[in-house]
Design a protein around this motif. Structure first.
Motif, PDB file in Angstrom:
ATOM      1  N   THR A 279      -1.978   2.873 -15.224  1.00  0.00           N
ATOM      2  CA  THR A 279      -2.623   3.763 -15.775  1.00  0.00           C
ATOM      3  C   THR A 279      -4.031   3.017 -15.908  1.00  0.00           C
ATOM      4  OG1 THR A 279      -0.940   5.082 -16.712  1.00  0.00           O
ATOM      5  CG2 THR A 279      -3.043   5.239 -17.707  1.00  0.00           C
ATOM      6  N   ASN A 280      -4.096   1.748 -16.430  1.00  0.00           N
ATOM      7  CA  ASN A 280      -5.301   1.171 -17.084  1.00  0.00           C
ATOM      8  C   ASN A 280      -6.122   0.719 -15.703  1.00  0.00           C
ATOM      9  OD1 ASN A 280      -4.983   1.571 -19.647  1.00  0.00           O
ATOM     10  ND2 ASN A 280      -3.662  -0.221 -19.817  1.00  0.00           N
ATOM     11  N   ASN A 281      -5.250   0.439 -14.402  1.00  0.00           N
ATOM     12  CA  ASN A 281      -5.900  -0.014 -13.301  1.00  0.00           C
ATOM     13  C   ASN A 281      -6.032   1.056 -12.124  1.00  0.00           C
ATOM     14  OD1 ASN A 281      -6.373  -2.852 -14.235  1.00  0.00           O
ATOM     15  ND2 ASN A 281      -4.364  -2.466 -14.684  1.00  0.00           N
ATOM     16  N   PRO A 282      -6.673   1.994 -12.156  1.00  0.00           N
ATOM     17  CA  PRO A 282      -6.601   3.179 -11.304  1.00  0.00           C
ATOM     18  C   PRO A 282      -7.118   2.700 -10.012  1.00  0.00           C
ATOM     19  CG  PRO A 282      -8.376   3.715 -12.700  1.00  0.00           C
ATOM     20  CD  PRO A 282      -7.551   2.499 -13.378  1.00  0.00           C
ATOM     21  N   TRP A 283      -7.678   1.593  -9.923  1.00  0.00           N
ATOM     22  CA  TRP A 283      -8.468   1.006  -8.510  1.00  0.00           C
ATOM     23  C   TRP A 283      -7.249   0.548  -7.886  1.00  0.00           C
ATOM     24  CZ3 TRP A 283      -6.519  -3.799  -8.187  1.00  0.00           C
ATOM     25  CH2 TRP A 283      -6.250  -4.313  -9.598  1.00  0.00           C
ATOM     26  N   PHE A 284      -6.201   0.071  -8.237  1.00  0.00           N
ATOM     27  CA  PHE A 284      -4.977  -0.245  -7.527  1.00  0.00           C
ATOM     28  C   PHE A 284      -4.499   0.834  -6.605  1.00  0.00           C
ATOM     29  CE2 PHE A 284      -0.372  -0.500  -6.833  1.00  0.00           C
ATOM     30  CZ  PHE A 284      -0.222  -1.444  -6.156  1.00  0.00           C
ATOM     31  N   MET A 285      -4.377   2.200  -6.988  1.00  0.00           N
ATOM     32  CA  MET A 285      -3.847   3.325  -6.359  1.00  0.00           C
ATOM     33  C   MET A 285      -4.812   3.662  -5.367  1.00  0.00           C
ATOM     34  SD  MET A 285      -1.055   3.894  -7.442  1.00  0.00           S
ATOM     35  CE  MET A 285      -0.018   5.351  -7.442  1.00  0.00           C
ATOM     36  N   ASP A 286      -6.302   3.464  -5.795  1.00  0.00           N
ATOM     37  CA  ASP A 286      -7.536   3.874  -4.838  1.00  0.00           C
ATOM     38  C   ASP A 286      -7.706   2.953  -3.500  1.00  0.00           C
ATOM     39  OD1 ASP A 286      -7.435   6.153  -6.491  1.00  0.00           O
ATOM     40  OD2 ASP A 286      -9.225   5.487  -7.491  1.00  0.00           O
ATOM     41  N   GLU A 287      -7.549   1.733  -3.997  1.00  0.00           N
ATOM     42  CA  GLU A 287      -8.029   0.605  -3.195  1.00  0.00           C
ATOM     43  C   GLU A 287      -6.828  -0.093  -2.567  1.00  0.00           C
ATOM     44  OE1 GLU A 287     -10.958  -1.927  -5.178  1.00  0.00           O
ATOM     45  OE2 GLU A 287     -11.585  -0.158  -6.354  1.00  0.00           O
ATOM     46  N   VAL A 288      -5.923  -0.514  -3.246  1.00  0.00           N
ATOM     47  CA  VAL A 288      -5.145  -1.622  -2.718  1.00  0.00           C
ATOM     48  C   VAL A 288      -3.699  -0.830  -2.082  1.00  0.00           C
ATOM     49  CG1 VAL A 288      -3.460  -3.532  -3.439  1.00  0.00           C
ATOM     50  CG2 VAL A 288      -5.318  -3.149  -4.443  1.00  0.00           C
ATOM     51  N   LEU A 289      -3.508   0.238  -2.383  1.00  0.00           N
ATOM     52  CA  LEU A 289      -2.255   1.049  -2.000  1.00  0.00           C
ATOM     53  C   LEU A 289      -2.710   1.702  -0.521  1.00  0.00           C
ATOM     54  CD1 LEU A 289      -0.102   2.997  -4.379  1.00  0.00           C
ATOM     55  CD2 LEU A 289       0.126   0.786  -3.400  1.00  0.00           C
ATOM     56  N   PRO A 290      -3.973   2.073  -0.317  1.00  0.00           N
ATOM     57  CA  PRO A 290      -4.123   2.370   1.116  1.00  0.00           C
ATOM     58  C   PRO A 290      -4.218   1.526   1.979  1.00  0.00           C
ATOM     59  CG  PRO A 290      -5.653   3.662  -0.585  1.00  0.00           C
ATOM     60  CD  PRO A 290      -4.904   2.433  -1.157  1.00  0.00           C
ATOM     61  N   GLU A 291      -4.734   0.166   1.685  1.00  0.00           N
ATOM     62  CA  GLU A 291      -4.841  -1.102   2.418  1.00  0.00           C
ATOM     63  C   GLU A 291      -3.406  -1.618   2.599  1.00  0.00           C
ATOM     64  OE1 GLU A 291      -6.384  -4.290   4.638  1.00  0.00           O
ATOM     65  OE2 GLU A 291      -7.651  -2.613   3.714  1.00  0.00           O
ATOM     66  N   LEU A 292      -2.439  -1.624   1.718  1.00  0.00           N
ATOM     67  CA  LEU A 292      -1.058  -2.123   2.029  1.00  0.00           C
ATOM     68  C   LEU A 292      -0.397  -1.278   3.017  1.00  0.00           C
ATOM     69  CD1 LEU A 292       1.497  -3.503   1.170  1.00  0.00           C
ATOM     70  CD2 LEU A 292       1.933  -1.554  -0.459  1.00  0.00           C
ATOM     71  N   ARG A 293      -0.722   0.472   2.776  1.00  0.00           N
ATOM     72  CA  ARG A 293       0.032   1.272   3.703  1.00  0.00           C
ATOM     73  C   ARG A 293      -0.459   0.929   5.163  1.00  0.00           C
ATOM     74  NH1 ARG A 293       0.241   5.921  -0.835  1.00  0.00           N
ATOM     75  NH2 ARG A 293       2.253   5.452  -1.680  1.00  0.00           N
ATOM     76  N   LYS A 294      -1.830   0.869   5.286  1.00  0.00           N
ATOM     77  CA  LYS A 294      -2.353   0.830   6.412  1.00  0.00           C
ATOM     78  C   LYS A 294      -1.866  -0.516   7.356  1.00  0.00           C
ATOM     79  CE  LYS A 294      -6.197  -1.358   7.168  1.00  0.00           C
ATOM     80  NZ  LYS A 294      -7.513  -1.842   7.141  1.00  0.00           N
ATOM     81  N   ASN A 295      -1.765  -1.542   6.519  1.00  0.00           N
ATOM     82  CA  ASN A 295      -1.342  -2.921   7.031  1.00  0.00           C
ATOM     83  C   ASN A 295       0.279  -2.560   7.493  1.00  0.00           C
ATOM     84  OD1 ASN A 295      -3.384  -3.871   6.625  1.00  0.00           O
ATOM     85  ND2 ASN A 295      -3.078  -5.405   5.052  1.00  0.00           N
TER      86      ASN A 295
END
Length: 189
Positions: free
Chosen positions: A168-184
């Motif tokens: 909740t305190n780090n919404p950038w994780f869902m917006d930035e990191v997860l898409p990169e993870l899933r793409k990889n």
């Protein structure tokens, strides 16, 4: 690889420190493409002997955007924790992974894994061990700067339901990191 995994599953190196006794949990195949390095099994995984067989595993599979069948396909994912056995409890949760496991078993495992394209580092223990001085001062900083470690490593927070406040305190994780993870993951698989 088969003999190595059998040796790991019979390991008793830290037996005297384990409240529930040794039950090493690891999964790998010479053709594995992605390695997931987490902390250590919890009590549910200790009981079942199946890595990530709990709520954290369900969340991790959601983050990776893979099915249960894909996740447990050893030719796709090797699952190598920092500590192979349940380390026991302390006041605020589980104890840290036993320090004997990674130095004893990780290098021999990686020597057998010739097709690895990415190593996913879950939590500070894995990140500090593999990133060394390149790890930032906090898990949040390390995960936020994930692109510094690509393409070999991708650091993640622990997918435990207890980490909902961090998410909740780090919404950038869902917006930035997860898409990169899933793409990889999609690209590699």
């Amino acid at each position: 690889m088969k003999d190595l995994l059998e040796n790991i599953k019979q390991c008793t190196i830290c037996e005297n420190h384990l409240a529930l006794g040794p039950r090493p949990v690891v999964s790998a195949h010479p053709d594995s493409k992605i390695v997931i390095i987490g902390q250590a099994p919890g009590t549910k995984v200790h009981a079942s002997g199946i890595p990530w067989d709990d709520a954290s595993g369900k969340q991790l599979r959601n983050w990776l955007d893979v099915t249960v069948e894909e996740f447990y396909d050893e030719t796709k994912f090797a699952i190598i924790p920092m500590g192979f056995c349940y380390p026991g409890k302390e006041k605020t949760g589980d104890l840290p992974p036993r320090p004997e496991c990674a130095p004893q078993w990780h290098k021999p495992l990686f020597d057998e894994l010739k097709n690895i394209e990415q190593v996913i580092l879950i939590g500070m223990y894995a990140q500090n061990y593999y990133l060394g001085k390149k790890a930032k001062n906090t898990l949040t900083e390390t995960v936020r700067n994930y692109n510094e470690y690509l393409p070999r490593y991708l650091p993640l927070p622990h997918p435990s339901p207890r980490n909902r406040f961090w998410l909740t305190n780090n919404p950038w994780f869902m917006d930035e990191v997860l898409p990169e993870l899933r793409k990889n993951v999609k690209s590699i698989l």
